[in-house]
Write an enzyme that holds these catalytic residues in place. Sequence first.
Site, PDB file in Angstrom:
ATOM      1  N   LYS A 177      -8.464 -23.068 -96.387  1.00 44.22           N
ATOM      2  CA  LYS A 177      -7.762 -22.796 -95.135  1.00 44.22           C
ATOM      3  C   LYS A 177      -7.738 -24.033 -94.263  1.00 44.22           C
ATOM      4  O   LYS A 177      -8.801 -24.642 -94.102  1.00 44.22           O
ATOM      5  CB  LYS A 177      -8.494 -21.666 -94.419  1.00 44.22           C
ATOM      6  CG  LYS A 177      -7.908 -21.277 -93.097  1.00 44.22           C
ATOM      7  CD  LYS A 177      -8.745 -20.201 -92.467  1.00 44.22           C
ATOM      8  CE  LYS A 177      -8.250 -19.980 -91.059  1.00 44.22           C
ATOM      9  NZ  LYS A 177      -9.126 -19.138 -90.304  1.00 44.22           N
ATOM     10  N   LYS A 194     -12.980 -24.372 -95.082  1.00 48.97           N
ATOM     11  CA  LYS A 194     -12.183 -24.144 -93.869  1.00 48.97           C
ATOM     12  C   LYS A 194     -12.251 -25.392 -93.001  1.00 48.97           C
ATOM     13  O   LYS A 194     -13.336 -25.820 -92.599  1.00 48.97           O
ATOM     14  CB  LYS A 194     -12.725 -22.928 -93.118  1.00 48.97           C
ATOM     15  CG  LYS A 194     -11.992 -22.673 -91.799  1.00 48.97           C
ATOM     16  CD  LYS A 194     -12.441 -21.383 -91.153  1.00 48.97           C
ATOM     17  CE  LYS A 194     -11.743 -21.179 -89.821  1.00 48.97           C
ATOM     18  NZ  LYS A 194     -12.148 -19.928 -89.175  1.00 48.97           N
TER      19      LYS A 194
HETATM   20  N1  PBG Z   1     -13.196 -17.464 -87.073  1.00 44.45           N
HETATM   21  C1  PBG Z   1     -11.997 -17.251 -86.504  1.00 44.45           C
HETATM   22  C2  PBG Z   1     -10.764 -17.432 -87.320  1.00 44.45           C
HETATM   23  N2  PBG Z   1     -10.441 -16.639 -88.379  1.00 44.45           N
HETATM   24  C3  PBG Z   1      -9.150 -17.007 -88.777  1.00 44.45           C
HETATM   25  C4  PBG Z   1      -8.713 -18.050 -87.971  1.00 44.45           C
HETATM   26  C5  PBG Z   1      -7.398 -18.759 -87.998  1.00 44.45           C
HETATM   27  C6  PBG Z   1      -6.254 -18.034 -88.606  1.00 44.45           C
HETATM   28  C7  PBG Z   1      -4.918 -18.554 -88.277  1.00 44.45           C
HETATM   29  O1  PBG Z   1      -4.731 -19.594 -87.608  1.00 44.45           O
HETATM   30  O2  PBG Z   1      -3.943 -17.909 -88.710  1.00 44.45           O
HETATM   31  C8  PBG Z   1      -9.733 -18.350 -87.065  1.00 44.45           C
HETATM   32  C9  PBG Z   1      -9.589 -19.379 -86.020  1.00 44.45           C
HETATM   33  C10 PBG Z   1     -10.598 -20.410 -85.828  1.00 44.45           C
HETATM   34  O3  PBG Z   1     -11.406 -20.717 -86.700  1.00 44.45           O
HETATM   35  O4  PBG Z   1     -10.596 -20.954 -84.724  1.00 44.45           O
END
Ligand code: PBG
Length: 330
Positions: A254, A200
């Site tokens: 991601k 991520k």
């Molecule tokens: N842990 C939080 C989380 N879980 C999914 C997303 C992002 C999903 C999206 O942008 O569609 C995020 C945001 C972040 O890490 O700030």
Amino acid sequence: MTQAPFPLTRHRRLRATPALRALVRENTLTPSDLIWPVFLMQGTNEAVPIPSMPGVSRLTVDRAVEAAREARSLGIPAICLFPYTAMEHRTGDCAEAWNPDNLSNRAIRAIKDAVPEVAVMTDIALDPYNIDGHDGFVENGEVVNDRTVEALQKMALAQAQAGADILGPSDMMDGRIGAIRRALEAEGFQKVTILSYAAKYASAFYGPFRDAVGASAALKGDKKTYQMDPGNSDEALRLVARDLSEGADMVMVKPGMPYLDICRRVKDEFGVPTFAYQVSGEYAMLRAAALNGWVDGDRVMMESLLAFKRAGCDGILTYFAPAAARAMNG
Ligand SMILES: NCc1[nH]cc(CCC(=O)O)c1CC(=O)O
């Protein structure tokens, strides 16, 4: 590769008709490739549109159950829940995260009661509950790892207890997959699966999501000390290897479209169930262009999703899930 020279080989022969194109198509998309992310809010029978994600709303639990019914009828196997947490539930100790009756856990129970065939996925990270907007506890201005992992274990157990099928640790702390897996085994949750947000990235494409869950205002600073540097690729493979060795069943990359190279490397290297998250900013940019009439919305939607299959993904978390499934079901 063996190929006769032109004109013995003419590549256009196989592109000449819809039937021939269908026959030789290497990758296809079906509704069963999709996981539908759903935003939750308090209340009953309400849906509040999210301005930066046209077509997506926050849903009350009863409406989320309706969404799960729709998923079942569309052939979408799983939905993923993200709570919009009221300000009074955001605290320094993040205790709401493992409250068995928090919004998310109530929604899991309601959906598993009404539509048990649909798999329910959760998000494991402290950001919806944290006064600082971070995925982990902040001590002296630093996001601390090990204390956060203990909290994530409690959060995971509460979700498993509520009936979640797929846990999605999205926090990027070290050691969390092993800690969660051990806790699940110790408490008798052998069948609960973990889809690890293994690679991520610290991405600007999460902007609209943070609006949707009300985290934009709360977040102090950025997430670069735990989410990955967009310049890195080998590191993604180390993180996937680590999470698999700790007991992850499936892994995720991601964001999605800007990181298809990572999807391909992960699939080639490990051959495990690999997912991508087409995140909020990706959805927003495609929808915005479509709403302006600059691109054909349905066609860019389907093309963007097929790209994930071509990159080796087994499935895609996407806000387009219901629209794409409807398009496929004709
Ligand atoms: N842990 C939080 C989380 N879980 C999914 C997303 C992002 C999903 C999206 O942008 O569609 C995020 C945001 C972040 O890490 O700030």
